[in-house]
Scaffold this motif. Sequence first.
Motif, PDB file in Angstrom:
ATOM      1  N   PRO A   1     -16.539  -0.424 -26.182  1.00 10.73           N
ATOM      2  CA  PRO A   1     -17.504  -1.448 -25.748  1.00 10.73           C
ATOM      3  C   PRO A   1     -18.748  -1.406 -26.624  1.00 10.73           C
ATOM      4  O   PRO A   1     -19.133  -0.353 -27.126  1.00 10.73           O
ATOM      5  CB  PRO A   1     -17.842  -1.067 -24.312  1.00 10.73           C
ATOM      6  CG  PRO A   1     -17.285   0.286 -24.088  1.00 10.73           C
ATOM      7  CD  PRO A   1     -16.309   0.585 -25.178  1.00 10.73           C
ATOM      8  N   ARG A   2     -19.345  -2.552 -26.815  1.00 11.29           N
ATOM      9  CA  ARG A   2     -20.548  -2.643 -27.629  1.00 11.29           C
ATOM     10  C   ARG A   2     -21.689  -1.895 -26.944  1.00 11.29           C
ATOM     11  O   ARG A   2     -21.900  -2.020 -25.744  1.00 11.29           O
ATOM     12  CB  ARG A   2     -20.924  -4.107 -27.811  1.00 11.29           C
ATOM     13  CG  ARG A   2     -22.044  -4.299 -28.774  1.00 11.29           C
ATOM     14  CD  ARG A   2     -22.259  -5.751 -29.067  1.00 11.29           C
ATOM     15  NE  ARG A   2     -23.416  -5.876 -29.920  1.00 11.29           N
ATOM     16  CZ  ARG A   2     -23.626  -6.868 -30.724  1.00 11.29           C
ATOM     17  NH1 ARG A   2     -22.755  -7.846 -30.799  1.00 11.29           N
ATOM     18  NH2 ARG A   2     -24.694  -6.905 -31.463  1.00 11.29           N
ATOM     19  N   ARG A   3     -22.431  -1.143 -27.726  1.00 15.31           N
ATOM     20  CA  ARG A   3     -23.555  -0.383 -27.181  1.00 15.31           C
ATOM     21  C   ARG A   3     -24.720  -1.305 -26.894  1.00 15.31           C
ATOM     22  O   ARG A   3     -24.967  -2.268 -27.611  1.00 15.31           O
ATOM     23  CB  ARG A   3     -24.012   0.682 -28.172  1.00 15.31           C
ATOM     24  CG  ARG A   3     -23.009   1.767 -28.342  1.00 15.31           C
ATOM     25  CD  ARG A   3     -23.535   2.835 -29.259  1.00 15.31           C
ATOM     26  NE  ARG A   3     -22.585   3.920 -29.305  1.00 15.31           N
ATOM     27  CZ  ARG A   3     -22.301   4.625 -30.376  1.00 15.31           C
ATOM     28  NH1 ARG A   3     -22.920   4.375 -31.493  1.00 15.31           N
ATOM     29  NH2 ARG A   3     -21.424   5.586 -30.330  1.00 15.31           N
ATOM     30  N   SER A   4     -25.451  -0.973 -25.837  1.00 14.03           N
ATOM     31  CA  SER A   4     -26.684  -1.706 -25.552  1.00 14.03           C
ATOM     32  C   SER A   4     -27.806  -0.682 -25.441  1.00 14.03           C
ATOM     33  O   SER A   4     -27.594   0.455 -25.025  1.00 14.03           O
ATOM     34  CB  SER A   4     -26.554  -2.514 -24.263  1.00 14.03           C
ATOM     35  OG  SER A   4     -26.304  -1.664 -23.171  1.00 14.03           O
TER      36      SER A   4
ATOM     37  N   CYS B   1     -31.025   5.365 -24.443  1.00 15.65           N
ATOM     38  CA  CYS B   1     -29.912   4.530 -24.852  1.00 15.65           C
ATOM     39  C   CYS B   1     -29.057   4.226 -23.616  1.00 15.65           C
ATOM     40  O   CYS B   1     -28.619   5.122 -22.928  1.00 15.65           O
ATOM     41  CB  CYS B   1     -29.081   5.271 -25.917  1.00 15.65           C
ATOM     42  SG  CYS B   1     -27.547   4.470 -26.301  1.00 15.65           S
ATOM     43  N   ASP B   2     -28.823   2.966 -23.346  1.00 13.82           N
ATOM     44  CA  ASP B   2     -28.028   2.568 -22.185  1.00 13.82           C
ATOM     45  C   ASP B   2     -26.641   2.167 -22.664  1.00 13.82           C
ATOM     46  O   ASP B   2     -26.460   1.091 -23.186  1.00 13.82           O
ATOM     47  CB  ASP B   2     -28.711   1.411 -21.472  1.00 13.82           C
ATOM     48  CG  ASP B   2     -27.903   0.889 -20.301  1.00 13.82           C
ATOM     49  OD1 ASP B   2     -27.053   1.648 -19.787  1.00 13.82           O
ATOM     50  OD2 ASP B   2     -28.126  -0.264 -19.911  1.00 13.82           O
TER      51      ASP B   2
END
Length: 50
Positions: A10-13, A47-48
């Motif tokens: 999954p793309r990091r947010s 970092c979430d």
Amino acid sequence: MMEVKKPRRPRRSYTEEFKAGAVRLVLEEGKTTSQVSLPQFRGHPTCDEG
């Protein structure tokens, strides 16, 4: 033979606080964008990843 593909991660947010800190490192402390993107910064507690 069939090629087995890895599932996509999954793309990091990132939180706004984390992004602001990265910008501060570049603008105020003279870090390069490459230095800021090193793994030591990616695991930052703000970092979430969820």
